[in-house]
Design a protein around this motif. Sequence first.
Motif, mmCIF file in Angstrom:
data_model
loop_
_atom_site.group_PDB
_atom_site.id
_atom_site.type_symbol
_atom_site.label_atom_id
_atom_site.label_comp_id
_atom_site.label_asym_id
_atom_site.label_seq_id
_atom_site.Cartn_x
_atom_site.Cartn_y
_atom_site.Cartn_z
ATOM 1 N N VAL A 1 86.270 125.580 -4.640
ATOM 2 C CA VAL A 1 86.369 124.423 -5.277
ATOM 3 C C VAL A 1 87.282 124.463 -6.566
ATOM 4 O O VAL A 1 87.542 125.501 -6.997
ATOM 5 C CB VAL A 1 84.859 123.962 -5.733
ATOM 6 C CG1 VAL A 1 83.734 123.942 -4.643
ATOM 7 C CG2 VAL A 1 84.191 124.921 -6.676
ATOM 8 N N ALA A 2 87.935 123.270 -6.898
ATOM 9 C CA ALA A 2 88.705 123.226 -8.097
ATOM 10 C C ALA A 2 88.278 122.108 -8.985
ATOM 11 O O ALA A 2 87.768 121.120 -8.697
ATOM 12 C CB ALA A 2 90.039 122.952 -7.207
ATOM 13 N N GLU A 3 88.800 122.526 -10.224
ATOM 14 C CA GLU A 3 88.566 121.580 -11.193
ATOM 15 C C GLU A 3 89.753 121.413 -12.166
ATOM 16 O O GLU A 3 90.849 122.264 -11.861
ATOM 17 C CB GLU A 3 87.288 121.948 -12.235
ATOM 18 C CG GLU A 3 85.981 122.256 -11.800
ATOM 19 C CD GLU A 3 85.256 120.700 -11.479
ATOM 20 O OE1 GLU A 3 85.972 119.743 -12.516
ATOM 21 O OE2 GLU A 3 84.681 120.224 -10.772
ATOM 22 N N ASN A 4 90.035 120.091 -12.892
ATOM 23 C CA ASN A 4 91.071 120.188 -13.385
ATOM 24 C C ASN A 4 91.087 119.981 -15.072
ATOM 25 O O ASN A 4 92.187 119.749 -15.704
ATOM 26 C CB ASN A 4 92.121 119.001 -12.911
ATOM 27 C CG ASN A 4 91.621 117.685 -13.432
ATOM 28 O OD1 ASN A 4 90.298 117.518 -13.744
ATOM 29 N ND2 ASN A 4 92.549 116.650 -13.531
ATOM 30 N N ARG A 5 89.874 119.746 -15.506
ATOM 31 C CA ARG A 5 89.739 119.953 -17.099
ATOM 32 C C ARG A 5 88.763 121.165 -17.554
ATOM 33 O O ARG A 5 87.550 120.895 -16.742
ATOM 34 C CB ARG A 5 89.233 118.476 -17.487
ATOM 35 C CG ARG A 5 90.168 117.452 -17.677
ATOM 36 C CD ARG A 5 89.600 116.217 -17.207
ATOM 37 N NE ARG A 5 90.231 115.161 -17.905
ATOM 38 C CZ ARG A 5 89.432 114.194 -18.803
ATOM 39 N NH1 ARG A 5 88.051 114.414 -18.546
ATOM 40 N NH2 ARG A 5 90.017 113.292 -19.587
ATOM 41 N N LEU B 1 90.886 125.580 2.466
ATOM 42 C CA LEU B 1 90.837 124.240 1.934
ATOM 43 C C LEU B 1 90.116 124.431 0.673
ATOM 44 O O LEU B 1 89.056 125.020 0.675
ATOM 45 C CB LEU B 1 90.011 123.559 2.887
ATOM 46 C CG LEU B 1 89.261 122.285 2.358
ATOM 47 C CD1 LEU B 1 90.455 121.172 2.232
ATOM 48 C CD2 LEU B 1 88.315 121.622 3.444
ATOM 49 N N VAL B 2 90.805 123.831 -0.404
ATOM 50 C CA VAL B 2 90.009 123.787 -1.780
ATOM 51 C C VAL B 2 89.606 122.542 -2.156
ATOM 52 O O VAL B 2 90.427 121.491 -2.332
ATOM 53 C CB VAL B 2 91.281 124.383 -2.719
ATOM 54 C CG1 VAL B 2 90.405 124.559 -4.145
ATOM 55 C CG2 VAL B 2 91.639 125.793 -2.386
ATOM 56 N N VAL B 3 88.323 122.348 -2.225
ATOM 57 C CA VAL B 3 87.799 120.976 -2.526
ATOM 58 C C VAL B 3 87.816 120.585 -4.189
ATOM 59 O O VAL B 3 87.079 121.232 -4.721
ATOM 60 C CB VAL B 3 86.345 120.784 -1.836
ATOM 61 C CG1 VAL B 3 86.148 119.070 -1.993
ATOM 62 C CG2 VAL B 3 86.673 120.897 -0.374
ATOM 63 N N VAL B 4 88.508 119.264 -4.450
ATOM 64 C CA VAL B 4 88.697 119.135 -5.829
ATOM 65 C C VAL B 4 87.617 118.395 -5.978
ATOM 66 O O VAL B 4 87.218 117.235 -5.766
ATOM 67 C CB VAL B 4 90.056 118.467 -6.094
ATOM 68 C CG1 VAL B 4 90.282 118.295 -7.583
ATOM 69 C CG2 VAL B 4 91.330 119.413 -5.493
#
Length: 246
Positions: A66-70, A43-46
């Motif tokens: 954890v994930a980020e998109n910017r 599980l990768v929490v965005v």
Amino acid sequence: MSLPAGEADPERTADLRRRLAEVRERIDRACRAAGRSSDEVTLVVVTKHFPASDIVRLAGLGVQHVAENRDQEARSKLADLADVDPTVRQGLIVHFVGQLQTNKASSVAGYADVVHSVDRSRLVDPLAAAATKRGRRIDVLLQVNLDPEQAGRGGVNPELLPELADRVRTQPTLRLRGLMAVAPLGRDAGEAFERLAHLHAVVRADHPDATWLSAGMSGDLEAAVAHGSTHLRVGTAILGSRPPLG
Ligand SMILES: *Cc1c(COP(=O)(O)O)cnc(C)c1O
């Protein structure tokens, strides 16, 4: 776990605990239905749009991925976190899942352990060079476009996958781990993930170590688990709807 003064907010922590438990339960159920072990699914929490204090809370609840998109948001948030709670920062595995520009590759290589969104050859050399410079090795997933009618949302055309995979493999500081995709909007996610699983098998035939499949978000994680996803990227189901930036 320490939080900056004024941000303890036990209600927020309780909310996150409850929603995280619900999502873990959904994953367990989907795995049972698919005859898979929950251990196969990460599980990768965005955490995009949410503050570093939520990452501290999540870490306290056992979240490591954890994930980020910017890039800009990720960089400043992780720097805040390193100031406030270096132990939490060091314990995280950070995923970058957003569209990547070549001029951001160097910055992303500074904090991301896994980049899910490599979707064109032009990204490969800058990302590898940045990893080399920082003395790191980065796990790479190739993002596939599952919706040929919708170019521009990111993702390589499936026909170009073999070439892109080979290109990543020439770079010793990048480790080709597998594929990533987002299900097309408003269409059957199961059908899309089935095509993705097929593409994954084709890539794995040439690259046996590319065993990861990053697919499934808050709305379609069950379909993704049914089709072999190993990494679920879940945001709103855990953190709630995203607040306006600011
Ligand atoms: C925001 C985002 C997610 C999480 O989506 P939710 O629907 O909030 O779970 C997953 N993958 C990518 C690439 C994202 O940008």
